[in-house]
Motif scaffolding. Sequence first.
Motif, PDB file in Angstrom:
ATOM      1  N   LEU A  57       0.841  -1.215   0.000  1.00  0.00           N
ATOM      2  CA  LEU A  57       0.000   0.000   0.000  1.00  0.00           C
ATOM      3  C   LEU A  57       0.866   1.252   0.000  1.00  0.00           C
ATOM      4  O   LEU A  57       0.605   2.199  -0.764  1.00  0.00           O
ATOM      5  N   GLU A  58       1.893   1.273   0.815  1.00  0.00           N
ATOM      6  CA  GLU A  58       2.795   2.438   0.874  1.00  0.00           C
ATOM      7  C   GLU A  58       3.452   2.680  -0.478  1.00  0.00           C
ATOM      8  O   GLU A  58       3.621   3.821  -0.920  1.00  0.00           O
ATOM      9  N   GLN A  59       3.847   1.602  -1.114  1.00  0.00           N
ATOM     10  CA  GLN A  59       4.453   1.715  -2.447  1.00  0.00           C
ATOM     11  C   GLN A  59       3.460   2.333  -3.442  1.00  0.00           C
ATOM     12  O   GLN A  59       3.835   3.151  -4.278  1.00  0.00           O
ATOM     13  N   HIS A  60       2.209   1.941  -3.308  1.00  0.00           N
ATOM     14  CA  HIS A  60       1.168   2.444  -4.224  1.00  0.00           C
ATOM     15  C   HIS A  60       0.893   3.940  -4.001  1.00  0.00           C
ATOM     16  O   HIS A  60       0.744   4.695  -4.973  1.00  0.00           O
ATOM     17  N   ILE A  61       0.830   4.350  -2.756  1.00  0.00           N
ATOM     18  CA  ILE A  61       0.416   5.740  -2.487  1.00  0.00           C
ATOM     19  C   ILE A  61       1.554   6.749  -2.595  1.00  0.00           C
ATOM     20  O   ILE A  61       1.320   7.956  -2.481  1.00  0.00           O
ATOM     21  N   GLN A  62       2.773   6.283  -2.837  1.00  0.00           N
ATOM     22  CA  GLN A  62       3.884   7.223  -3.023  1.00  0.00           C
ATOM     23  C   GLN A  62       3.683   8.116  -4.239  1.00  0.00           C
ATOM     24  O   GLN A  62       4.188   9.239  -4.292  1.00  0.00           O
ATOM     25  N   LYS A  63       2.928   7.603  -5.210  1.00  0.00           N
ATOM     26  CA  LYS A  63       2.682   8.393  -6.427  1.00  0.00           C
ATOM     27  C   LYS A  63       1.889   9.668  -6.149  1.00  0.00           C
ATOM     28  O   LYS A  63       1.875  10.577  -6.973  1.00  0.00           O
ATOM     29  N   PHE A  64       1.246   9.717  -4.976  1.00  0.00           N
ATOM     30  CA  PHE A  64       0.431  10.889  -4.641  1.00  0.00           C
ATOM     31  C   PHE A  64       1.210  11.962  -3.886  1.00  0.00           C
ATOM     32  O   PHE A  64       0.644  12.978  -3.464  1.00  0.00           O
ATOM     33  N   ASN A  65       2.510  11.718  -3.735  1.00  0.00           N
ATOM     34  CA  ASN A  65       3.328  12.697  -3.007  1.00  0.00           C
ATOM     35  C   ASN A  65       3.367  14.062  -3.689  1.00  0.00           C
ATOM     36  O   ASN A  65       3.601  15.078  -3.042  1.00  0.00           O
ATOM     37  N   ASN A  66       3.161  14.053  -5.010  1.00  0.00           N
ATOM     38  CA  ASN A  66       3.228  15.320  -5.755  1.00  0.00           C
ATOM     39  C   ASN A  66       1.909  16.084  -5.782  1.00  0.00           C
ATOM     40  O   ASN A  66       1.817  17.151  -6.384  1.00  0.00           O
ATOM     41  N   LEU A  67       0.894  15.528  -5.136  1.00  0.00           N
ATOM     42  CA  LEU A  67      -0.378  16.251  -5.039  1.00  0.00           C
ATOM     43  C   LEU A  67      -0.258  17.366  -4.006  1.00  0.00           C
ATOM     44  O   LEU A  67       0.502  17.237  -3.026  1.00  0.00           O
TER      45      LEU A  67
END
Length: 639
Positions: A477-487
Amino acid sequence: MKEDRIEIQFFYVPDICFPSSEEMTKKFGKLKFWKHKKIDTPEVPTFKVPTFKQYLQECHFVDAGKQLIIREDRMFALKQEGIGSKMKLVEEEEDSEARLAKDYEDLLELVMRTLENSLDLQSAEEQEVLKEAVQAVLQEEEQDVRWEGFQEKERPPWRPRRCKQNHEALLERLVQRRMEEAQLDPSIEIHSSMQQSITCKAKQLKEDLLKVVTWVRSCYPEQENVCQFYATLYHRIFSAKLREIAEYTLCDEDCILLLQWVKQDYPNILNVPKIKEVIDHTKLDPLLPEDMITPLEQQFLTSEKREVSTCLHKILDREETAWKDGELPQLMDQVDCCPQAIDVIQCFHRHVEYAQKMLCDETKARSITCQMSSFLKDYETFHAKVIKSKQTNTEAVLMVNLSCLIQYRDYITKNAHLFPEDVKTDCLSLLTTMTESTQRYFISNMHKELKELYRKVGSNEWLKNSQGVDEELLAKLEQHIQKFNNLDKMCCQELLGEIHKEFLAEYVRKMMKKKIKLSDKDQQEMAASELCLNSQRIHTCLTAAGSNIEWLEDILPKLAELLKLQDPDSIKLQLVDLMSVYPDLSERHISAWLRLKGNLSSLDRKMILESVTCSQDQIEDKQDSLQFSRSFFSIVRIK
């Protein structure tokens, strides 16, 4: 007029007997005569009253007028006393009346000429002359009043003179002439002939009103309110010009210019501090009547709606082109940046504010806001295309779009007063639909990536090593949500909150799949303990990532408490408490969870469910708005 003469009277004094010189010599001796020195006696200065013509030459109009009034009163007295019945006196009187009439003409000619130059004063001396002219007019007005009530034959033929009325008519002609001759500053570039005509007259109006306030005002008594009088004259003439223009069919540009003068520019002139202090603009008639203003306002609003629509759709076309071309959003301060929301909000707000200022009416300006609803409908179509597409930049574009949607929502919510209720509701509904569809897109992708790991939850493997299963699941899950760091922060917070809720809902759903059965109290207590620990791990992971839904932390511990309890009555109480906090907890959810308790008989389970169902209506009456906002079990979909 007969010249005044000084009459010298000689008095008769009787003879007195004085002693003779001889007698005096005998009595006092020989008199010695001294030669007396001539004593200079001071000359008494004589004051000579100026003549009428001298008064005129010196511009002393008030004193000149007083002389004429004295002569006029004398002639009136002669008539009243009946003297002058003799032909000679009648002729003298007629000659005097003719001269008096001529003198009046000379006086009033100079007075009116002075008044005609009222707006060209440049010195204190000229101010004093104007003050004399004004006082002379008022003096003549008073004399008119004195003659009121007399028959026409009993008063001079020139009475009433109506000097004040003539004075007002003269000023009206003066203002009319100055407005007609007004010239525009050649340094100002104005291409529209209509605007040139209005601007030069408005400029003349402003300059002249400032002259009235600065130079002319002090020459009149306060009760005459000369500033208001001049303002009324200029207002009337300016209004007539605008009405003449408004009668024609105007292009949008000229319509807006005319409306701007009516609603903004002209009021700004009247609100110049020096002018505002002495002129009550509320006593002035509207520049344009309502039946002329309304069509102009409608034309203006139509033009503004068209401008807003064009502006917003250019922005949308730009974004759609960039998406089709495969462009990725730019980063600004390590955050995905898209100027779309800023451009849309600025364009929209600028036009709405402009309409409010132009129309001086927030309610009328609201009609422009329907363009936001129209824009969002087209944006929804574009948004749906992006979601369905399989382009490499789809996910990045959707993340930026999600940020835009939240910014639009916040703008509309904070500026709700700008929108009619139906438009606001329509816009927020569209935004909610698009936001939810975007969040579902990301949540769906998350569930796909975690699908294999989800299967372990609630299984025998989980029962043996729940910590290991959860750690593996959370790592993915953590790996998946890292993509949202730029939001941006707010957007990320909302999205992670939904992911938090959906992840936990899937976790609970997997627990209710009936893959395991906890046959005794020890197993149930161990599972309850593991659920509490896993709840803490999940909550820590997702709140660290950005979720701010704190109340989700209590769901697994409250469900775990049901596993620990063995007494049916205690289970009932716990369920009632759970239902009061989570109103969407259904009978199906309760039944599925209770099936985990292998040592709970079918009869007890049935009795518990019946009891809970009876309490549900009472619970709903006591629930508050905060509890209703805690919707969780409705997304836990079980068969």
